[in-house]
Write a protein that holds these residues in place. Sequence first.
Motif, short mmCIF file in Angstrom:
data_model
loop_
_atom_site.label_atom_id
_atom_site.label_comp_id
_atom_site.label_asym_id
_atom_site.label_seq_id
_atom_site.Cartn_x
_atom_site.Cartn_y
_atom_site.Cartn_z
N GLN A 55 50.51 39.46 39.22
CA GLN A 55 50.16 40.32 40.34
C GLN A 55 50.01 41.76 39.86
O GLN A 55 50.58 42.15 38.83
CB GLN A 55 51.22 40.25 41.43
N SER A 101 43.47 43.93 40.54
CA SER A 101 43.29 42.48 40.62
C SER A 101 42.01 42.11 39.87
O SER A 101 41.16 42.95 39.62
CB SER A 101 43.20 42.03 42.08
N GLN A 123 44.30 35.70 35.41
CA GLN A 123 43.79 36.19 36.69
C GLN A 123 44.94 36.88 37.40
O GLN A 123 46.05 36.35 37.49
CB GLN A 123 43.27 35.05 37.55
N THR A 125 46.28 38.82 40.89
CA THR A 125 46.03 38.97 42.32
C THR A 125 46.84 40.14 42.86
O THR A 125 47.85 40.53 42.28
CB THR A 125 46.42 37.70 43.10
N PRO A 135 40.10 36.62 44.51
CA PRO A 135 40.27 38.05 44.34
C PRO A 135 38.94 38.77 44.58
O PRO A 135 37.88 38.18 44.39
CB PRO A 135 40.71 38.19 42.88
#
Length: 168
Positions: A55, A101, A123, A125, A135
Amino acid sequence: MADTMKLVVLLAVVIACGGSTVSAEELFMVGGSEGWAVPSEADFYHRWASDKIFQVGDILRFRYKHDSVLMVSREDYEKCYTADPILVYIGRNTHYELNRSGYYYFISGELEHCEQGQKLAIQVTSSDMNASSPPPPDPPLKPVFHCADSEVPLLCYSEFRASKYDEY
């Protein structure tokens, strides 16, 4: 009755907070105990990242010896192309804060190491995003240049950031 009352109060607090959870930044040791090194299996870093949720605000820590970490584009990641990185980190202990993100791509600065699987794609978010929603597209990136004292006479690198507000 007291337990029911506690449950009602807890439910009221969750509803008042919009059902969201508070998240603190998390420090991820890239590669776990193996660190950032040529892996024994080519998909090692993919497997390492596969069960993690990254995150915005989380930090990646790369530990390595006699190597480097390059942040690159997706195309350069796929080809292990080391000549045009977005960021270059040298040393033995690199911390990188995930400040937006989207997708991030890291490879070893040693071509042979990258070709043997020393590369990481993740990845990231936003902490307030629903896990099922994709996203948003990456924002346009702007170069930010950094110079720091180090063992070499002058170490400078460029970093691309989404906006001027992303600076440390």
